[in-house]
Design a protein around this motif. Structure first.
Motif, PDB file in Angstrom:
ATOM      1  N   SER A 268      44.356  37.926  46.744  1.00  0.00           N
ATOM      2  CA  SER A 268      42.946  38.268  46.518  1.00  0.00           C
ATOM      3  C   SER A 268      42.642  38.378  45.027  1.00  0.00           C
ATOM      4  CB  SER A 268      42.607  39.585  47.230  1.00  0.00           C
ATOM      5  OG  SER A 268      43.320  40.670  46.669  1.00  0.00           O
ATOM      6  N   LEU A 269      43.667  38.653  44.217  1.00  0.00           N
ATOM      7  CA  LEU A 269      43.447  38.682  42.773  1.00  0.00           C
ATOM      8  C   LEU A 269      43.173  37.283  42.237  1.00  0.00           C
ATOM      9  CD1 LEU A 269      46.269  41.150  41.631  1.00  0.00           C
ATOM     10  CD2 LEU A 269      43.834  41.617  41.857  1.00  0.00           C
ATOM     11  N   GLU A 270      43.845  36.293  42.819  1.00  0.00           N
ATOM     12  CA  GLU A 270      43.649  34.912  42.380  1.00  0.00           C
ATOM     13  C   GLU A 270      42.330  34.328  42.856  1.00  0.00           C
ATOM     14  OE1 GLU A 270      47.662  32.428  41.831  1.00  0.00           O
ATOM     15  OE2 GLU A 270      47.303  33.062  43.896  1.00  0.00           O
ATOM     16  N   GLU A 271      41.872  34.804  44.019  1.00  0.00           N
ATOM     17  CA  GLU A 271      40.707  34.213  44.666  1.00  0.00           C
ATOM     18  C   GLU A 271      39.479  34.313  43.756  1.00  0.00           C
ATOM     19  OE1 GLU A 271      38.243  35.490  48.503  1.00  0.00           O
ATOM     20  OE2 GLU A 271      40.311  34.919  48.956  1.00  0.00           O
ATOM     21  N   GLY A 272      38.882  33.191  43.480  1.00  0.00           N
ATOM     22  CA  GLY A 272      37.683  33.159  42.654  1.00  0.00           C
ATOM     23  C   GLY A 272      37.950  33.407  41.186  1.00  0.00           C
ATOM     24  N   GLY A 273      39.234  33.483  40.800  1.00  0.00           N
ATOM     25  CA  GLY A 273      39.559  33.807  39.420  1.00  0.00           C
ATOM     26  C   GLY A 273      39.059  32.762  38.425  1.00  0.00           C
ATOM     27  N   VAL A 274      39.200  31.482  38.776  1.00  0.00           N
ATOM     28  CA  VAL A 274      38.768  30.414  37.862  1.00  0.00           C
ATOM     29  C   VAL A 274      37.254  30.450  37.671  1.00  0.00           C
ATOM     30  CG1 VAL A 274      38.659  27.931  37.523  1.00  0.00           C
ATOM     31  CG2 VAL A 274      40.739  28.959  38.458  1.00  0.00           C
ATOM     32  N   ALA A 275      36.534  30.567  38.794  1.00  0.00           N
ATOM     33  CA  ALA A 275      35.066  30.585  38.712  1.00  0.00           C
ATOM     34  C   ALA A 275      34.581  31.807  37.939  1.00  0.00           C
ATOM     35  CB  ALA A 275      34.466  30.573  40.118  1.00  0.00           C
ATOM     36  N   ASN A 276      35.150  32.975  38.255  1.00  0.00           N
ATOM     37  CA  ASN A 276      34.753  34.194  37.548  1.00  0.00           C
ATOM     38  C   ASN A 276      35.085  34.102  36.064  1.00  0.00           C
ATOM     39  OD1 ASN A 276      33.756  35.392  39.823  1.00  0.00           O
ATOM     40  ND2 ASN A 276      35.565  36.622  40.249  1.00  0.00           N
ATOM     41  N   GLY A 277      36.262  33.516  35.760  1.00  0.00           N
ATOM     42  CA  GLY A 277      36.650  33.364  34.359  1.00  0.00           C
ATOM     43  C   GLY A 277      35.694  32.470  33.595  1.00  0.00           C
ATOM     44  N   PHE A 278      35.284  31.375  34.232  1.00  0.00           N
ATOM     45  CA  PHE A 278      34.349  30.457  33.570  1.00  0.00           C
ATOM     46  C   PHE A 278      32.995  31.125  33.330  1.00  0.00           C
ATOM     47  CE2 PHE A 278      30.954  27.259  33.871  1.00  0.00           C
ATOM     48  CZ  PHE A 278      31.321  26.408  32.831  1.00  0.00           C
TER      49      PHE A 278
END
Length: 865
Positions: A268-278
């Motif tokens: 769950s930590l990884e989930e959406g991490g790229v989008a949130n980071g961008f």
């Protein structure tokens, strides 16, 4: 010190390209090392020191009885006990052939031993009841065993109906089997998977349903990966899919236990991490643009931050060896405080550039103005982070160690790489003064109503202090996970079973200690529901049960070994079904009630089966008879038990409760709602009061809470003491030190008061906000105190407040984005960080200027106070 720093800045500006190349080389080397040598220790148990007494007991227990640690619990559910058992056995056998990923596979309560001794474990009264029913059903068993076909089933039904009439029984006594048979036929008619359970017909009320089976797997873990058990879990799911358990047995397979629960949290930590980071990066760039109004300055700040982050990552991994689930947040802390340093420097540079058109002189002027406050801020923030190292909270200690290094790196890059970049890109002139003149009225209000603001702040803090007693601490790791996730939802479902060890406590008893005496003492506690030892699995009244079983075996022997009849033709099956339908209809007409309704229902379903084709009757026969042979074999085996002793129990099972050197495990189950935190707390406290050497999940949750609170108090004391010493060495006035620390303490107290009033709980994830509050908070306070010592006033209009505001906005964006995470722990961290930052900003920009008042003395610009 300031002269030496200015010499470094002058050198970086003069040899800008060389300075940039050196930093690029450092960043490239550190980044390469980080990504090639990256390792993460995902075991949350390692976040706490192993030297604590309760941790030593926990580790000793896990070493002696490792089966519950690092395990995957496979939950197999099916419509009938036969299907659940068959699916579980097939899956366990297939998984046992994969030793590369699965070190051990064990069916809970399965195997020949427990089947053979099935009637040895229930209470004697239940055993007598079951065996009497079986003996009375001897003629029925004879029909079923000798003619395992639709014809035999129909004749058995007719025989039962005749028996009811002769013995004077009612159809109401047959409601359960009649409805079960009708439901099976209806499923066949609707082309749905169907199976009739014979085992349920003779099951006692005290026995578990048997529709759920558990398999415990010890997987091979890859601890250098974010989800150490992912490969094993995927292998289990693939095996279940390849075996087609859903189609063959209508079985559902779910995974839970320590390993899937931990993997789900990290997934769950990884989930959406790229989008949130961008999205976060985009917002950060927009804020930097708003603060700096120059694309060149924005690029310089971003490059300086990126280089510093890579260097910090490499140094942190080199020092720590392997990151943990808490210390991996170092990047967030570095970006938050590194951005503060960069914004402070570039905003001050803009103010200097407006007054001094020459670029190098403006860069040097900014360094002279900020040299002391930024150095103080970096040293104080590092001290705040490093204060967690001596505590028992090793996870936060490692984060503090890396973040402390990061403050040094951020400070160094701000005074070397950043001015070099600004010099190389030739930032444009600043035609306008930097500040917020529209805030002049607010400055006047702060100046005229100084005592009102101080009094109002003191009143708010004192009034809120009452609520601090309601501050909630939640250190149950399960509460930081998504309840909708399979592993979590399955665990919560299993936890309602009082026999599960979800929130139990354990005691390890030495070979010379009386385990039964200790168990009896603990069992007397009102908070305890049940206590189990290896002796709990030695049945009582064995001689009486063996005698009962022996009499039943002798009586049932002819029925279980009759002469087999030849298979019927379809016409013979239809004829038998027609007779059964007629008998059901006749019996239903003689009575009123649930039994009569069930008989009519079954008669209608049999009529539909008669009218169907032969293939439908074949499908119905398979639905009723598929499990009959296995059930009969199990019944024959259970009528031939052996005395149960410690020596006859399966060795694998005994090892769950006793070590080879004779140490025994005592398992203690809580009384009350197993999902209630208060229930578990009272249970753990009561057990520890009676047996201080107890361990287990319930004890661990309680001890985690105490350890974390102690660590926080220790770290806060160390941090405030270290920061006070650093400030006094530089400021040389106790009053000025207090002017820096009092607003910091006020911000921290108000943050906790708001948490208490709103019911927001602290946990081991969001508690990271407190060292961040120290780091960011002390930096902001130092900026204002050193400016005040230089004789500055009207802070809200000044470039300093502009820099502080945008710095806080950048940090809030970086931290606040975490609140959108699908991981509850990370989300709570983002919310608490945003709250603490808002309190820190308000304290620095509003309360601190009022507290300081008019400058004591004016000092030449650039001395830094």
């Amino acid at each position: 010190m300031l002269d030496a720093l200015l010499s470094v800045v002058r050198c970086a500006v003069r040899y800008s390209r060389t300075a940039i190349l050196i930093w690029l080389a450092l960043a490239a080397a550190a980044g390469t090392f980080f990504f090639t040598a990256f390792e993460i220790d995902t075991d949350v148990n390692n976040l706490i020191s192993r030297d604590l007494p309760w941790r030593k007991r926990e580790l000793a227990y896990q070493a002696a009885f490792p089966q519950g640690r690092d395990a995957i619990l496979i939950v197999v559910d099916a419509p009938t006990p036969e299907q659940a058992g068959a699916a579980s056995h097939v899956l366990a056998a297939a998984l046992a052939e994969q030793p590369a990923l699965l070190r051990s596979v064990q069916e809970e309560g399965g195997g020949e031993f427990f089947t053979r001794n099935r009637f040895m474990f229930p209470p004697a009264a239940d055993v007598e009841n079951i065996l009497n029913r079986l003996t009375q059903a001897k003629p029925i068993l004879a029909f079923l065993v000798s003619d395992q076909s639709l014809r035999g089933l129909a004749k058995t039904l007719v025989y039962v109906l005749h028996g009811l009439q002769v013995e004077g029984y009612s159809l109401d006594d047959m409601v359960k089997p009649l409805n079960a048979a009708a439901e099976t036929l209806e499923q066949v008619a609707q082309f749905q998977p169907a199976a009739f359970s014979w085992a349920e017909m003779i099951q006692s009320a005290s026995e578990p349903s048997g529709k759920r089976r558990l398999i415990t797997v010890q997987p091979k873990l890859f601890t250098n990966e974010l989800q150490p058990g992912k490969k094993a879990s995927e292998a289990i799911r693939k095996t279940a899919a390849d075996l087609d358990l859903r189609s063959k047995f209508q079985a559902d397979v779910r995974l839970t236990g320590p390993v899937p629960l931990a993997d789900e949290q990290f997934a769950s930590l990884e989930e959406g991490g790229v989008a949130n980071g961008f999205i976060t990066a985009s917002i950060v760039i927009v804020i930097l643009w708003a603060a700096l109004r120059s694309l060149r300055l924005v690029v310089s700040a971003v490059l300086s931050l990126a280089a510093g982050l890579f260097v910090t990552a490499g140094l942190g991994l080199l020092v720590a060896g392997a990151l943990n689930p808490v210390s991996i947040a170092f990047a967030m802390l570095f970006v938050g405080l590194g951005a503060d340093f960069a914004v402070q420097y570039t905003v001050r540079y803009r103010a200097q550039r407006h007054e001094t058109p020459q670029l190098p002189e403006s860069l040097m002027g900014a360094a002279g103005f900020l040299g002391v406050p930024l150095t103080l801020a970096a040293a104080s923030a590092a001290a705040g982070f490093l204060s967690f190292i001596p505590t028992s909270y090793r996870g936060l200690g490692q984060l503090g160690e890396i973040a402390g290094l990061g403050m040094i790196v951020a400070w160094a890059s701000t005074f070397t790489l950043l001015p070099a970049l600004v010099n190389v890109i030739k930032a444009p002139l600043e035609p306008h003064a930097i500040g917020q003149p529209w805030l002049a009225r607010a400055d006047n209000f702060l100046r005229r109503r100084r005592y009102l603001i101080i009094g109002a702040t003191a009143a708010i803090v004192c009034a809120g202090a009452y609520f601090l007693q309601f501050l909630a601490f939640d250190f149950n790791p399960l509460h930081l996970q998504r309840k909708s996730a399979e592993a979590v939802a399955t665990f919560l479902e299993l936890r309602h079973d009082p026999m599960m060890d979800a929130n139990s406590a354990q005691i390890v008893v030495g070979p010379r200690e009386d385990a039964q005496a200790i168990a009896a003492k603990v069992a007397a506690l009102p908070e305890v529901a049940q206590v189990r030892t290896i002796q709990s699995f030695i049945p009582a009244d064995q001689n009486a049960k063996l005698a009962m079983i022996g009499r039943a075996r002798k009586a049932l022997a002819p029925a279980l070994s009759p002469k087999m009849k030849s298979a019927p033709t379809d016409r013979e099956s239809v004829s038998a079904l027609e007779t059964a339908r007629a008998e059901l209809t006749s019996a239903a007409a003689r009575e009123q009630g649930p039994g009569s309704r069930a008989a009519r229902r079954l008669a209608g379903d049999i009529g539909a089966l008669i009218d169907a084709d032969a293939s439908a009757r074949g499908q119905a026969a398979r639905a009723f008879l598929a499990s009959l042979k296995d059930d009969l074999d199990a019944l024959r085996l259970s009528l031939n038990p052996t005395p149960v002793t410690l020596k006859t129990l399966p060795p694998q099972f005994v090892r769950l409760w006793m070590t080879e050197d004779g140490r025994q495990r005592i398992d203690i189950l809580p009384k009350g709602d197993p999902n209630s935190d208060e229930t578990i707390r009272r249970f753990a406290e009561a057990v520890l009061a009676e047996e201080p050497n107890a361990t287990g999940q319930a004890v661990a949750v309680l001890m985690w809470s105490g350890t974390m609170l102690t660590a926080l108090v220790e770290a806060a004391a160390i941090a405030l003491g270290a920061i006070a010493i650093i400030l006094f060495i530089t400021l040389r006035r106790i009053g000025d030190v207090l002017l820096t620390l009092v607003p910091l303490v006020v911000a921290a107290v108000v943050t906790l008061e708001i948490c208490a009033i709103s019911g927001f709980r602290l946990n081991y994830a969001n508690i990271i906000a407190l060292p961040v509050l120290l780091g960011v908070g002390v930096a902001f306070k130092i900026y204002y105190v050193t400016a005040w010592r230089r004789g500055e006033t009207d802070f809200l209009q000044s470039p300093l407040t502009r820099a502080v505001f945008f710095s806080a906005l950048l940090t809030a964006t970086a931290f606040g984005s975490l609140s959108l995470s699908s991981n509850p722990g990370m989300s709570s961290m983002g919310k608490l960080l945003a709250l603490s930052l808002a309190c820190t900003l308000a304290s620095a920009a509003l309360f601190q200027p009022a507290l300081m008042g008019k400058p004591r003395e004016a000092r030449p610009s650039g001395t830094g106070g």
